[in-house]
Write a protein that holds these residues in place. Structure first.
Motif, PDB file in Angstrom:
ATOM      1  N   HIS A  29     -48.927   2.037  28.813  1.00  0.00           N
ATOM      2  CA  HIS A  29     -50.119   2.865  28.907  1.00  0.00           C
ATOM      3  C   HIS A  29     -49.907   3.842  30.047  1.00  0.00           C
ATOM      4  O   HIS A  29     -48.948   3.735  30.798  1.00  0.00           O
ATOM      5  CB  HIS A  29     -51.356   1.996  29.130  1.00  0.00           C
ATOM      6  CG  HIS A  29     -51.661   1.146  27.942  1.00  0.00           C
ATOM      7  ND1 HIS A  29     -51.110  -0.102  27.780  1.00  0.00           N
ATOM      8  CD2 HIS A  29     -52.416   1.370  26.857  1.00  0.00           C
ATOM      9  CE1 HIS A  29     -51.530  -0.608  26.642  1.00  0.00           C
ATOM     10  NE2 HIS A  29     -52.326   0.262  26.056  1.00  0.00           N
ATOM     11  N   GLY A  30     -50.769   4.776  30.171  1.00  0.00           N
ATOM     12  CA  GLY A  30     -50.601   5.785  31.199  1.00  0.00           C
ATOM     13  C   GLY A  30     -50.008   7.037  30.598  1.00  0.00           C
ATOM     14  O   GLY A  30     -49.652   7.093  29.421  1.00  0.00           O
ATOM     15  N   THR A  31     -49.866   8.021  31.419  1.00  0.00           N
ATOM     16  CA  THR A  31     -49.467   9.348  30.953  1.00  0.00           C
ATOM     17  C   THR A  31     -48.128   9.346  30.225  1.00  0.00           C
ATOM     18  O   THR A  31     -48.012   9.911  29.141  1.00  0.00           O
ATOM     19  CB  THR A  31     -49.413  10.322  32.146  1.00  0.00           C
ATOM     20  OG1 THR A  31     -50.677  10.286  32.803  1.00  0.00           O
ATOM     21  CG2 THR A  31     -49.126  11.728  31.691  1.00  0.00           C
ATOM     22  N   ARG A  32     -47.130   8.715  30.783  1.00  0.00           N
ATOM     23  CA  ARG A  32     -45.787   8.785  30.190  1.00  0.00           C
ATOM     24  C   ARG A  32     -45.718   8.144  28.802  1.00  0.00           C
ATOM     25  O   ARG A  32     -45.205   8.726  27.860  1.00  0.00           O
ATOM     26  CB  ARG A  32     -44.779   8.147  31.133  1.00  0.00           C
ATOM     27  CG  ARG A  32     -43.374   8.364  30.690  1.00  0.00           C
ATOM     28  CD  ARG A  32     -42.400   7.960  31.754  1.00  0.00           C
ATOM     29  NE  ARG A  32     -41.047   8.229  31.293  1.00  0.00           N
ATOM     30  CZ  ARG A  32     -39.983   7.786  31.884  1.00  0.00           C
ATOM     31  NH1 ARG A  32     -40.087   7.061  32.969  1.00  0.00           N
ATOM     32  NH2 ARG A  32     -38.800   8.060  31.398  1.00  0.00           N
ATOM     33  N   THR A  34     -48.212   7.398  26.734  1.00  0.00           N
ATOM     34  CA  THR A  34     -49.105   8.092  25.807  1.00  0.00           C
ATOM     35  C   THR A  34     -48.496   9.410  25.354  1.00  0.00           C
ATOM     36  O   THR A  34     -48.496   9.728  24.163  1.00  0.00           O
ATOM     37  CB  THR A  34     -50.482   8.329  26.463  1.00  0.00           C
ATOM     38  OG1 THR A  34     -51.031   7.057  26.803  1.00  0.00           O
ATOM     39  CG2 THR A  34     -51.419   9.056  25.529  1.00  0.00           C
ATOM     40  N   GLU A  35     -47.968  10.188  26.284  1.00  0.00           N
ATOM     41  CA  GLU A  35     -47.349  11.467  25.922  1.00  0.00           C
ATOM     42  C   GLU A  35     -46.149  11.265  25.015  1.00  0.00           C
ATOM     43  O   GLU A  35     -45.940  12.029  24.079  1.00  0.00           O
ATOM     44  CB  GLU A  35     -46.941  12.238  27.181  1.00  0.00           C
ATOM     45  CG  GLU A  35     -48.123  12.853  27.900  1.00  0.00           C
ATOM     46  CD  GLU A  35     -47.721  13.568  29.184  1.00  0.00           C
ATOM     47  OE1 GLU A  35     -46.525  13.553  29.560  1.00  0.00           O
ATOM     48  OE2 GLU A  35     -48.627  14.128  29.823  1.00  0.00           O
ATOM     49  N   GLN A  36     -45.359  10.234  25.278  1.00  0.00           N
ATOM     50  CA  GLN A  36     -44.203   9.935  24.438  1.00  0.00           C
ATOM     51  C   GLN A  36     -44.648   9.650  23.001  1.00  0.00           C
ATOM     52  O   GLN A  36     -44.083  10.174  22.046  1.00  0.00           O
ATOM     53  CB  GLN A  36     -43.450   8.735  25.016  1.00  0.00           C
ATOM     54  CG  GLN A  36     -42.227   8.347  24.240  1.00  0.00           C
ATOM     55  CD  GLN A  36     -41.608   7.096  24.823  1.00  0.00           C
ATOM     56  OE1 GLN A  36     -42.230   6.028  24.789  1.00  0.00           O
ATOM     57  NE2 GLN A  36     -40.405   7.214  25.356  1.00  0.00           N
ATOM     58  N   SER A  84     -42.514   3.605  23.339  1.00  0.00           N
ATOM     59  CA  SER A  84     -43.798   3.180  23.897  1.00  0.00           C
ATOM     60  C   SER A  84     -44.645   2.370  22.915  1.00  0.00           C
ATOM     61  O   SER A  84     -45.707   1.868  23.281  1.00  0.00           O
ATOM     62  CB  SER A  84     -44.595   4.391  24.402  1.00  0.00           C
ATOM     63  OG  SER A  84     -44.819   5.300  23.354  1.00  0.00           O
TER      64      SER A  84
END
Length: 103
Positions: A29-32, A34-36, A84
């Motif tokens: 979870h978190g930006t990385r 989610t963006e992936q 992810s």
């Protein structure tokens, strides 16, 4: 106010015969993470809806594919290959809206 206009396309006319909902739980979870995930699925024309939800899963995807073999390939080679993604679960849509059988 009007937010837009849409066209309703018949997926079967495009050879997309199987409609499924796939739940996705992310490992990161978190930006990385989610963006992936979002970057990977944005390139996939099979995905017609992506919903961020609460509960035990993170996303629900509506996916259209030609047949069961294409579905297996999509799950295995696309979704489960995204680093992810921790877990997926697939539900085949048997009927929807006015196509629901009456009791």
């Amino acid at each position: 106010m009007i937010q837009g206009y849409t066209a309703r396309i018949d997926p079967a006319a495009l050879g997309q015969n199987i409609n499924v909902m796939i739940t996705v739980r992310l490992a990161r979870h978190g930006t990385r993470g989610t963006e992936q995930f979002l970057s990977a699925i944005a390139k996939r024309p099979e995905i017609t809806e992506c919903l961020l939800v609460t509960g035990s899963v993170d996303y629900i995807l509506r996916v259209w594919v030609r047949d069961i073999d294409a579905l297996g390939s999509f799950i295995r080679d696309v979704l489960q290959s995204i680093p992810s993604v921790a877990e997926t679960s697939t539900m085949v849509i048997l009927a929807q809206g006015t196509a629901l059988p009456s009791s």
